[in-house]
Design a protein around this motif. Structure first.
Motif, PDB file in Angstrom:
ATOM      1  N   VAL A   6      43.974  43.789  48.481  1.00 11.38           N
ATOM      2  CA  VAL A   6      43.122  43.959  47.298  1.00 11.38           C
ATOM      3  C   VAL A   6      43.152  42.700  46.429  1.00 11.38           C
ATOM      4  N   ARG A 143      32.816  46.280  41.078  1.00  9.33           N
ATOM      5  CA  ARG A 143      33.760  47.400  41.079  1.00  9.33           C
ATOM      6  C   ARG A 143      33.788  47.980  39.666  1.00  9.33           C
ATOM      7  N   VAL A 145      36.318  49.871  36.833  1.00  5.10           N
ATOM      8  CA  VAL A 145      37.687  50.188  36.433  1.00  5.10           C
ATOM      9  C   VAL A 145      37.612  51.190  35.288  1.00  5.10           C
ATOM     10  N   TYR A 165      42.651  53.852  44.031  1.00 10.57           N
ATOM     11  CA  TYR A 165      41.682  52.849  44.479  1.00 10.57           C
ATOM     12  C   TYR A 165      40.743  53.494  45.497  1.00 10.57           C
ATOM     13  N   ASP A 174      33.312  50.097  44.678  1.00 12.07           N
ATOM     14  CA  ASP A 174      34.729  50.435  44.524  1.00 12.07           C
ATOM     15  C   ASP A 174      34.997  50.988  43.124  1.00 12.07           C
ATOM     16  N   LEU A 176      38.412  51.944  40.555  1.00 17.21           N
ATOM     17  CA  LEU A 176      39.845  51.930  40.275  1.00 17.21           C
ATOM     18  C   LEU A 176      40.108  52.817  39.073  1.00 17.21           C
ATOM     19  N   TRP A 223      51.845  51.234  48.225  1.00 13.40           N
ATOM     20  CA  TRP A 223      50.567  51.861  48.549  1.00 13.40           C
ATOM     21  C   TRP A 223      50.781  53.033  49.491  1.00 13.40           C
TER      22      TRP A 223
END
Length: 234
Positions: A6, A143, A145, A165, A174, A176, A223
């Motif tokens: 990432v 992305r 967030v 994630y 994506d 987060l 992770w």
């Protein structure tokens, strides 16, 4: 544990995006201890500011973005909240860093406590868009967030704040999801949550999200496989 490549770092409940030179933290909930009358063995404000100062010194970001819920009370400014916000602003200013707040659903009183830069959605130089996550975004992004859901992972009977994630999980983009930066927030245990249990409209398929837990003592981010697999392993 899964190996996840990432372009960001998860550090002390916050996210650092090196390409944008930005530090993002969510859900500080300043004033929660007073409003909720919770038993707080530590000074919530001192803890938040001290940890932020450590991150500023370590990472030297150009921008700090609060992804919503800087404040806790919907309808008032409890005793000490204005001083808490001022302490936070001072820490960021002393580091020579810009501060931006994207208001969350708890931030109805934000204008009374904070006169700095705000934006419902804030775009960083790398194309990331930061927002609280209680509403759907209007801006396209590389992305997103967000905060809002306070994710935590249950591991061997321990409840640990986690980052979620989700690659390509919101309209091909994506996502987060940050844990609450305040350590007074207990967090929502995501192991058993389905899509309808999440508060944010950006999380409709939590099974596809990878959880990450931070081991600060070992300076390591751990992770885990996607939540759909974690439920059978943890």
């Amino acid at each position: 544990m899964a190996a996840v490549d990432v372009p960001f770092s998860f550090v002390d409940r916050a996210l650092y995006l090196p390409d944008a030179e930005a530090l993002v933290l969510a859900d500080l909930h300043l004033g929660r201890a007073v409003t909720s009358a919770v038993d707080a063995p530590l000074s919530a404000t001192a803890d938040v500011v001290s940890r932020l100062e450590s991150l500023l010194e370590r990472l030297d970001p150009g921008t700090v973005v609060v992804a919503g819920d800087l404040l806790h009370s919907f309808s008032s400014l409890p005793r000490g909240v204005e001083d808490a916000v001022a302490d936070l602003e001072r820490a960021v200013d002393d580091a020579g860093t810009a501060l931006v707040v994207t208001p969350g659903n708890h931030d109805a009183m934000l204008e009374a406590a904070f006169d700095g830069e705000t934006a419902d959605e804030y775009r960083l130089d790398d194309g990331t868009v930061v927002l609280h996550g209680h509403d759907e975004p209007t801006l396209g992004a590389q992305r997103y967030v967000i905060g809002h859901d306070h994710p935590a992972l249950s591991v061997d009977g321990r409840k640990l704040p986690c980052l979620l994630y989700g690659p390509d999980c919101y309209r091909g983009t994506d996502v987060l999801v940050l844990p609450a930066f305040t350590r007074l927030a207990p967090g929502s245990t995501v192991n058993g949550l389905s899509g309808r249990d999440f508060l944010s409209p950006l999380v409709s398929d939590p099974d596809a999200f990878y959880p990450a837990v931070r081991d600060e003592s070992g300076d390591e981010t751990l992770w885990f496989p996607p939540l759909g697999e974690c439920r059978q392993l943890l």
